[in-house]
Structures are given as C-alpha cells and as structure tokens.
Write an enzyme that holds these catalytic residues in place. Structure first.
Site, PDB file in Angstrom:
ATOM      1  N   LYS A 195      53.081  21.779  16.209  1.00  0.00           N
ATOM      2  CA  LYS A 195      51.872  21.512  16.980  1.00  0.00           C
ATOM      3  C   LYS A 195      51.249  20.227  16.455  1.00  0.00           C
ATOM      4  O   LYS A 195      50.906  20.125  15.277  1.00  0.00           O
ATOM      5  CB  LYS A 195      50.898  22.678  16.826  1.00  0.00           C
ATOM      6  CG  LYS A 195      49.557  22.415  17.479  1.00  0.00           C
ATOM      7  CD  LYS A 195      48.703  23.653  17.490  1.00  0.00           C
ATOM      8  CE  LYS A 195      47.318  23.350  18.039  1.00  0.00           C
ATOM      9  NZ  LYS A 195      46.475  24.536  18.084  1.00  0.00           N
ATOM     10  N   LYS A 249      54.210  21.684  20.972  1.00  0.00           N
ATOM     11  CA  LYS A 249      52.963  21.455  21.696  1.00  0.00           C
ATOM     12  C   LYS A 249      52.346  20.135  21.279  1.00  0.00           C
ATOM     13  O   LYS A 249      52.285  19.898  20.077  1.00  0.00           O
ATOM     14  CB  LYS A 249      52.013  22.614  21.379  1.00  0.00           C
ATOM     15  CG  LYS A 249      50.629  22.461  21.932  1.00  0.00           C
ATOM     16  CD  LYS A 249      49.773  23.609  21.484  1.00  0.00           C
ATOM     17  CE  LYS A 249      48.356  23.313  21.897  1.00  0.00           C
ATOM     18  NZ  LYS A 249      47.406  24.195  21.309  1.00  0.00           N
TER      19      LYS A 249
HETATM   20  C1  PBG Z   1      43.804  26.329  18.704  1.00  0.00           C
HETATM   21  C2  PBG Z   1      44.412  25.916  19.990  1.00  0.00           C
HETATM   22  C3  PBG Z   1      44.178  24.722  20.681  1.00  0.00           C
HETATM   23  C4  PBG Z   1      44.946  24.783  21.853  1.00  0.00           C
HETATM   24  C5  PBG Z   1      45.613  26.001  21.841  1.00  0.00           C
HETATM   25  N1  PBG Z   1      45.277  26.684  20.669  1.00  0.00           N
HETATM   26  C6  PBG Z   1      43.259  23.610  20.385  1.00  0.00           C
HETATM   27  C7  PBG Z   1      43.353  22.814  19.170  1.00  0.00           C
HETATM   28  O1  PBG Z   1      44.303  22.892  18.397  1.00  0.00           O
HETATM   29  O2  PBG Z   1      42.432  22.036  18.971  1.00  0.00           O
HETATM   30  C8  PBG Z   1      45.003  23.701  22.892  1.00  0.00           C
HETATM   31  C9  PBG Z   1      45.583  24.083  24.208  1.00  0.00           C
HETATM   32  C10 PBG Z   1      45.352  23.102  25.299  1.00  0.00           C
HETATM   33  O3  PBG Z   1      44.913  21.953  25.104  1.00  0.00           O
HETATM   34  O4  PBG Z   1      45.613  23.496  26.447  1.00  0.00           O
HETATM   35  N2  PBG Z   1      43.328  27.651  18.749  1.00  0.00           N
END
Ligand code: PBG
Length: 325
Positions: A195, A249
């Site tokens: 991520k 991601k």
């Molecule tokens: C963190 C989380 C995020 C997203 C999913 N889980 C945000 C982040 O890491 O700041 C982002 C998903 C998206 O942008 O659609 N709980």
C-alpha cells in the site's frame, strides 16, 4: 512469405470476443461501503459522486442491490461519532462497524463475503493509522495490540475476512495469532500488503471524515511510490506471516507492481481502484470530456490484465450492470 494480418481477428465483435485474453467478470468485483454512526439519512460524499455514508438500514439496502447484481463481496469502513487518541471505537463490540457487520451477517449470512477494513485512522482524533508517540512517530508495536483487538471484534461481529490496511510491520502475524487464540481459525486475512503513500486517497478521507493532524502524512509507514521491488518484499513477508490474500493499492499507477507480484506469488491477488482513481473518471465524465462508463470499464479491465484476481472498486455496481448488458 505469408503475410501476417492481425486485423483479421478484429473484424467482428464475435471474433474479438473469441480471442479476448482477459475477461472481467462480476465475480471480480468488491464494493467498498461506508457506514456512519448517528445519521438517519445516507449522506452523499461530494468528492465521490454516487457514494454515500450509509445508515445501518440504507447499508442493508445497498448490499441487497449489489447481491442482486451478482457481486460476491463488500469491504466495510465505519465512521464513528466520537474519535479518540487510540481509535477505541474500532474494537468496541457496540461500535458502528461491528453493529453493521452483525446486521449484514443476519441478513445475508454467507451469501456475501463480508470484508472488514482493519485500521484505526477513521477512529483516531489525529487521523493516523496507529498510536502516535510524543515525537510524532506512529508506534508500530503498540499499534499491533490495537489491531489484535479489532480483528477479534470484527470476527465476533460476523466478518468473513479482515483486511489490515495500516501498514504496520508484523500486523498480519499479530492478527493471525490473535484470531487463532480466540478460535477464529476460519476468518481469513486480506493483507493490504503493498500500500503506497499515495495522493489518490484524498476523496476517501472526505468519505470517512479524516484529516491527518498538523498537515501530516503517512510516508513513515506506507510505501514510497518509487519502489517496486520493495513491494515484493512486503508481499512475501505478509504471506509468511499468514496472509491468505494480498493487495496492491492504488491500482492504475501501480500496474507494474500488480504484474510483478502476480508472477511472484500464488495466493489470490487483489487491487484497490481507489477513491482518487474513481473521482478522476467521474469528474472528467461530468465535464463531458470522456465517456465515463467506457473509461471505467477500461480501468477495471486493465487492472485484471495486469494480473489482479479481484478489484475493490467504487464502480462495482455500475460495472456489474455494464457486464450484464
Ligand atoms: C486506511 C485506508 C485508506 C484507504 C483504505 N483504507 C486511506 C489511507 O490510507 O489514508 C483509501 C481507499 C481509497 O482511497 O479509496 N484505513
């Protein structure tokens, strides 16, 4: 010399279908959904047109719609009424996500895969994904204990899958150990393994009412965008710690990473077509600059072609409808 003419196979729709290398199916789609505590009507998210912060009851209606279109699963995020420094509502058995998971399990049982996002950023008053130390750094190991509490609460509430998204080192092992110690050997883990610290999560933070304190960011725990080999390391670590499925991601800016991971591992691979990717399509389409439906389908197909087995996407419902046409 016989002349090669690739256009021969592109002449008709049926020929093109016959030789298509990649199929996008409704079975590849997972819809991200938001449930908000203390609201009586679903609240639109202005930077994500068509996406809502649901009430407990509108959430059930939305999941019925997805089920009726053949979508196999959802991933659930909660927005609590009160936030605190540790994000304690995330593991409160009466907290909004736990209640909503209970509702969904009652209504749909095993008919839909219920994936619970596991993190504290929606629940902390500072917006970070863990406990912040006095020097401003997120405390990795102290945060793991919170994640263990959340995994157990989500399993108790009825989740089939828990999906840790906080990017703490050792989170998968900590969660697996906690789940097993309470008899939840059957609950699987979808690890947000690679991520990235991406600017594409902006609209998501509107959806969950998160603002990171003091103009902060997540670069100290999420991956750095220049690094692809590091993603392989992260994924292999998560698998060795017990991840049943792994995720990359965002998706489109990281198709090379998806492709590389696909060739390295055999567990199911997910990709998250994130909020910013969806918002860009919607905004350009609203201006009449692109055909949003076609571009959306092209995005999803490309993610599949790169090697993802399934895709978390705000386009899930519309894509399912397009696929039925
Ligand atoms: C963190 C989380 C995020 C997203 C999913 N889980 C945000 C982040 O890491 O700041 C982002 C998903 C998206 O942008 O659609 N709980």
């Amino acid at each position: 010399m016989i002349e090669r003419r690739p256009r021969r196979l592109r002449r008709t729709e049926a020929l093109r279908r016959l030789v298509a290398e990649t199929q996008l199916s409704v079975n590849d789609l997972v819809a991200p959904l938001f449930v908000r505590e203390g609201v009586t009507e679903p609240q639109p998210v202005h930077s994500l047109p068509g996406v809502f912060q649901h009430t407990r009851s509108s959430l059930i209606e939305e999941v019925k719609k997805l089920r009726d279109r053949g979508i196999p699963g959802i991933v659930l995020f909660g927005i609590p009424e009160k936030k605190d420094s540790t994000g304690s509502e995330a593991w409160n058995p009466e907290g909004i996500v736990q209640q909503a998971l209970g509702d969904l399990r009652n209504e749909f049982d095993d008919e839909m895969v219920l994936i619970a996002d596991l993190c504290v950023d929606e629940y902390t008053d500072h917006g970070h994904c863990g406990i912040v130390k006095s020097n401003g750094v997120v405390d990795n190991d102290a945060t793991l204990e919170l994640y263990q509490n959340i995994a157990i609460a989500q399993a108790e509430a009825g989740a089939h899958v828990t999906a840790p998204s906080g990017m703490m080192d050792g989170q998968v092992k900590a969660i697996r150990t906690a789940l097993d110690s309470k008899g939840y050997e059957d609950i699987s883990i979808l690890a947000y393994a690679a991520k990235y610290a991406s600017a594409l999560y902006g609209p998501f933070r509107d959806a969950v009412d998160v603002e990171i304190a003091d103009g902060g960011d997540r670069k100290g725990y999420q991956q750095d965008p220049p690094n692809a080999r590091e993603a392989v390391t992260e994924v292999l670590l998560d698998i060795s710690e017990g991840a049943d499925m792994v995720m990359v991601k965002p998706a489109l800016s990281y198709l090379d990473v998806i492709s590389q991971i696909r060739s390295e591992v055999n567990v199911p691979l997910a990709a998250y077509h994130v909020s910013g990717e969806y918002a860009m399509v919607e905004a350009a389409a609203a201006n009449g600059w692109i055909d949003g439906e076609s571009v959306g389908m092209e995005h999803l197909l490309s993610i599949k072609r790169a090697g993802a087995d399934f895709i978390l996407t705000y386009l899930a419902c519309r894509a399912a409808e397009n696929l039925q046409k």
